[in-house]
Design a protein around this motif. Sequence first.
Motif, PDB file in Angstrom:
ATOM      1  N   PHE A 442       0.799  -1.227   0.000  1.00 59.03           N
ATOM      2  CA  PHE A 442       0.000   0.000   0.000  1.00 59.03           C
ATOM      3  C   PHE A 442       0.831   1.278   0.000  1.00 59.03           C
ATOM      4  N   GLU A 443       2.087   1.195   0.422  1.00 51.07           N
ATOM      5  CA  GLU A 443       2.861   2.424   0.579  1.00 51.07           C
ATOM      6  C   GLU A 443       3.164   3.070  -0.768  1.00 51.07           C
ATOM      7  N   ALA A 444       3.221   4.399  -0.740  1.00 50.11           N
ATOM      8  CA  ALA A 444       3.584   5.158  -1.938  1.00 50.11           C
ATOM      9  C   ALA A 444       5.094   5.050  -2.166  1.00 50.11           C
ATOM     10  N   GLN A 445       5.494   4.976  -3.430  1.00 47.60           N
ATOM     11  CA  GLN A 445       6.909   4.772  -3.747  1.00 47.60           C
ATOM     12  C   GLN A 445       7.767   5.963  -3.349  1.00 47.60           C
ATOM     13  N   GLU A 446       7.188   7.175  -3.375  1.00 46.06           N
ATOM     14  CA  GLU A 446       8.017   8.348  -3.121  1.00 46.06           C
ATOM     15  C   GLU A 446       8.389   8.516  -1.650  1.00 46.06           C
TER      16      GLU A 446
END
Length: 552
Positions: A442-446
């Motif tokens: 779920f985490e955003a890549q940035e």
Amino acid sequence: MGVDSVKREAERWLFKIDLKRTMRIPNRKLHTAVDGGDSGVSAHFKNPFVHELRCTPLQKLKIAVMSVTLFPVRLLFAAFMMLLAWPFAFVATVGRSEDAVEPLSWWRGLVDLALKAIMRAMWFSGGFHWVRVKGRPALPSEAPILTMAPHSSYFDAIPVTMTMASIVMKAESKDIPVWGTLIKFIRPVFVSRSDQDSRRKTVEEIKRRACSDGKWPQIMIFPEGTCTNRSCLIAFKPGAFIPGVPVQPVLLRYPNEMDTISWTWQGPGAFKILWLTLCQLHNFVEIEYLPTYTPSEEEKEDPALFASNVRRIMAKALGLPIIDYSFEDCQLAMAKGPLRLPTHTCLLELARLVRSLGLKTRVTDEVLHEEASRAHKMCGSRLDLESFAQYLNKSTTEAVQDIFSLFEEHGKMDVREYVIALSVVCRPFRYLETIKLAFRMFEAQEDGGVVEDELAIILKTALGVGDFAVCDLFRAIDCQDKGKITFDDFCRFMENCPDFVEQYHCLLEPIPQHSRESTSPSESRPSTNGFCADFSPRDPNTHSDAHCKKQD
């Protein structure tokens, strides 16, 4: 199709509908009318591995009085009768061969009667004043094996001591002082944990005894393999049915006002069950012997079919539903920690479904990480039923539809939720690794963080519930008000606040406290509760992580 068949089919569908209504994971609240109000728990479904004992003020008062009056007297007398039985059992086992059966001599027959009388006196002292027996017990030559259900407590030893039938026990039990001598008297079949070939040898020994034309004592087996709360009959293990000989089904009932008997993995512990039971003035127990069941040629070739048909007969006589849960599913109820599962979790049903499809086979950490990577690359794309079946490499079977229905909302589902739930089912004692896997998906890549709604999805899916209030919890974790949290943030918070689910009122229904000893995720996991060892061949669909043992 007969009336009974139609009725059974209707009950099966009603039960499935009930599960889908009450155990669905999506965000919307689940509504079921219970006592005139709304509840997230089904009025029909009851988790068989959970026993919640609630006492009225009057019952609490009675227990308090009995605890200082009747309880110590009963406990001492029961211990005395156990010690009194030891010399009789010791004398009877001296010089007796363990591998062959000899004709019962007159003096051993007298010892057998004496031990039955002593054991009956012990149960009488515990409040089991009347043991009602229905039906005719079959002779060993008619039914070499007795299959007893439902198995719910160590008090199920009552019919064992009444018949002196052999049982299947762990080999370590014979080395326990006093108890080991009493056990050896009934000539049990021992299962050795140190011998990898022990299960095969045990089945062969049971076959040998069962085919002795009644020369050996009957073998009493609890085919469920673990204790339940007697709300249903779970899956029967095939071990008792592999010999392909006639069996006599035996039913156990405890028609008491308060259920102090059931000993499950979520509920009162062994000593509390003993204490509460001895504090009852009377404890009723009924034993019913059903007619001997002779297997057909097809059932002799298929032990699973044999077991299923016997279970159906027993369930009908008991008036209980049949649920295809097993001890492997019970592993979910045993897991402890901050994210221990609530009683109304849907993951128990998911475990049954993935096992029936063979999806637990060869599920390793590497496989789960690969699944997580696939799900992460899909960027939250929602799948319909057909796409989900293709994702699983399965056809659109009824079981696949049932899994899909646990996650779908408005006809589509997020496959990331399925991967989280699958990780919990396959690794029930490693919840932190499941949460870490979920954050990765779920985490955003940035920035590597998840927002409040994503945390809600992660936690409610990991617990298998429909609602999870995460607003206050997220604010407490996100103390810097960044609007996102990382897995490390979550772990630090959980270390400081392990009871965050209760403290922040995340669930509408509280998670029950485990009465067993606390266990960290890295410690050995417990095995089946109950006093009879499991000897059935291992299920190839069961992940090896599930087979760890607890001393009975």
